[in-house]
Design a protein around this motif. Sequence first.
Motif, PDB file in Angstrom:
ATOM      1  N   ILE A 100     -30.949  -6.558  -3.118  1.00  0.00           N
ATOM      2  CA  ILE A 100     -29.672  -6.569  -3.995  1.00  0.00           C
ATOM      3  C   ILE A 100     -30.036  -5.630  -5.135  1.00  0.00           C
ATOM      4  O   ILE A 100     -31.070  -5.842  -6.016  1.00  0.00           O
ATOM      5  N   TYR A 101     -29.059  -5.014  -5.672  1.00  0.00           N
ATOM      6  CA  TYR A 101     -29.405  -4.025  -6.766  1.00  0.00           C
ATOM      7  C   TYR A 101     -29.604  -4.542  -8.005  1.00  0.00           C
ATOM      8  O   TYR A 101     -30.488  -4.213  -8.514  1.00  0.00           O
ATOM      9  N   PRO A 364     -29.181 -12.024 -10.988  1.00  0.00           N
ATOM     10  CA  PRO A 364     -28.174 -11.846 -10.051  1.00  0.00           C
ATOM     11  C   PRO A 364     -27.332 -13.076  -9.826  1.00  0.00           C
ATOM     12  O   PRO A 364     -26.003 -13.066  -9.909  1.00  0.00           O
ATOM     13  N   HIS A 368     -23.428 -12.580 -10.533  1.00  0.00           N
ATOM     14  CA  HIS A 368     -22.722 -12.695  -9.454  1.00  0.00           C
ATOM     15  C   HIS A 368     -22.139 -14.186  -9.185  1.00  0.00           C
ATOM     16  O   HIS A 368     -21.139 -14.398  -8.481  1.00  0.00           O
ATOM     17  N   ARG A 454     -26.340  -6.498   3.613  1.00  0.00           N
ATOM     18  CA  ARG A 454     -25.395  -4.973   4.243  1.00  0.00           C
ATOM     19  C   ARG A 454     -25.337  -5.289   5.679  1.00  0.00           C
ATOM     20  O   ARG A 454     -24.458  -4.294   5.940  1.00  0.00           O
TER      21      ARG A 454
END
Length: 478
Positions: A100-101, A364, A368, A454
Motif C-alpha cells: 500500500i502507498y 496506514p 485508513h 489490488r
Amino acid sequence: MSDLIDKINQLHEKSASLEPTEAEREDYLSQLGEFTTRFIEALPDMKAYTADQPKPGVMGLSEKKQSFEALLELYDREVVAKGIKPASGGHLGYIPGGGIYTSALADYLVDLTNEYVGINFSCPAGVAIEHELLDWMKSLFGFPKTAVGNLASGGSIANLIALTAARDKYEIKNERVKSSVIYLSPQVHHCIQKALRIIGLEDVQIHYVELDDKSRIDSEDLENKIRTDKAKGLNPYLIIASAGTTDTGAIDPLIDIGDIADRHGLWYHVDAAYGGFFILVDQVKHKFKGIERADSIVIDPHKGLFLPYGLGAVLVKDKEAVYHSHVYRANYMQDAVAEASAAHPADLSPELTKHFRSLRLWLPLQLHGIEPFKACLEEKILLTHYFRRGLKEMGFKLGPEPDLSVSYFWYPAEDENEFNKALLNILHQDGEVFLSSTVLNDKFVIRMALLSFRTKLETIDKALKMIDRALDQLGANR
Ligand SMILES: *Cc1c(COP(=O)(O)O)cnc(C)c1O
C-alpha cells in the motif's frame, strides 16, 4: 594547522553533493511524483509477469554519474518491467500483498529522519510505536499483555526468533540436540528447517506428522508419535503448526494440537505468517480458535495487511526465553541502556541498529483505520470462491474447500501432470495474471493465492479469460 583546515575544506567541497540543495530536492520529488502517478495508473493494465531477463551488466555501476531521470527510466525498464510485478493485483502466485502507498510514505519519512529503534534511548516514540503495535497484535490473538514480541524484516526472521526462544527454554544444546525431537507438518514453510540449521539445530530429530485429506496435521498421529518417542527415551520439545500453510492455505487443528502440547509439556509454535490477519474477518475468525494457546506465533503484515515487503512479527509468551539469546550489554552501550524504560527491541532481536519499520504499519492504520483492511481480506475470501466457481464451470478439478484464500486446481487430462505443466507454461507466457504451482502427493497443481489488496473482481475475470485462452491453445477437448 592551516594545511589541515584547507584539506578539510576541500573534502567538504567534494562531498557536498551528498546533501542536495532545496532546488535539487524539489526536482527529485517532482520526478518521483510523476513516476508514482504513471506507475499506479499503468498497474491495472500491466502484465503481472514477464519472463524477460535484464541484459547481463545492465544494472552495473557506471563510470560516469547518472541523472535521476535516466535512473528512473532504467528502473522502469529493467526492474518494474521484468519478472513478477509484486504491486499488481494480478499477482496471484506465492503469497502476494500488493504494497500500500501510505506505507511507502512512512518508509520515506523514516529514511529521511533516519530514526532507528533498537534501543529506547535513540527514539522513545518509535519504540513506543513498536510496543503499541505488538500490544494490538497480542489482543488480536488472545496473547497476554506480558508476552513480548518483535517487528522483524519478515516471517523467516520472526520464526527464527521464536525457534531460538524454544531452544533456549528447553536448553536444547550439546549432547541433548541429537535426542531432541521437533514435530512438523510436511507442509510447514521451509524457513523453519532453514532457521533450525542457522540456530545450530541441524542434528535435532525432525519427525514429520501425517496429514489429513485437507493437508492438515493429523493430531492422532502427532499424539502417537510423541508417545512413541517418549517411550524410546527421546526428548520431544517442540510442535510447529501452521495457521494458513503457504502451499494450500490449510489451518492445522489448533485446539487439538494445543491440548497435545499441554499434555506433554511441549513448546507450541504457530506459523501464521500468511493466514494470521484473517482473524480480523468475522466469518473466519473461529478457524483460529486455539491460537491463543500457542507459546509463540508469527504473523506477516507484509502479507496479510498488504504492506510493501519488509515486515513480519513474532509474539512470544515467555519473555526470559527470548532474552536468553538476545540480551547482551556491551560497554559502549552503557549510556544507551542505563535508563529504566520500555523493553528495548534489540533485546528481542538479532538486530541492533534496527529499522524503524513499525511506522510502515502504524501510519496506514492511523490514516485508513482498520475497516478497509478487514473488508479487503474478506473480499479476498469471496473472490477465491468466485474464482473456484469459474474454474469448475470450465471443467477444472479443484482442491478442497479452502480455509482462507489459497487454493489449487488442475485440468483432468490423460497425462495430467504434463498437461497442467504445459498449461501453466502458457499462462506464464501470457502473464496477464500470474499463478504459481506446487506438487501435492506427486501431483502437479496450479495454485491461486489471493492476498493482494489490488486483486479485484475484474482481476479474476481476466484470469478466467486467460485460462480459457490457454485451454484452447492446448486443444483441450471441452
Ligand atoms: C511467507 C511465509 C513465511 C516466510 O516469511 P517471509 O516473510 O517470506 O520471510 C513463513 N511461513 C509462512 C506460512 C509463509 O507464508
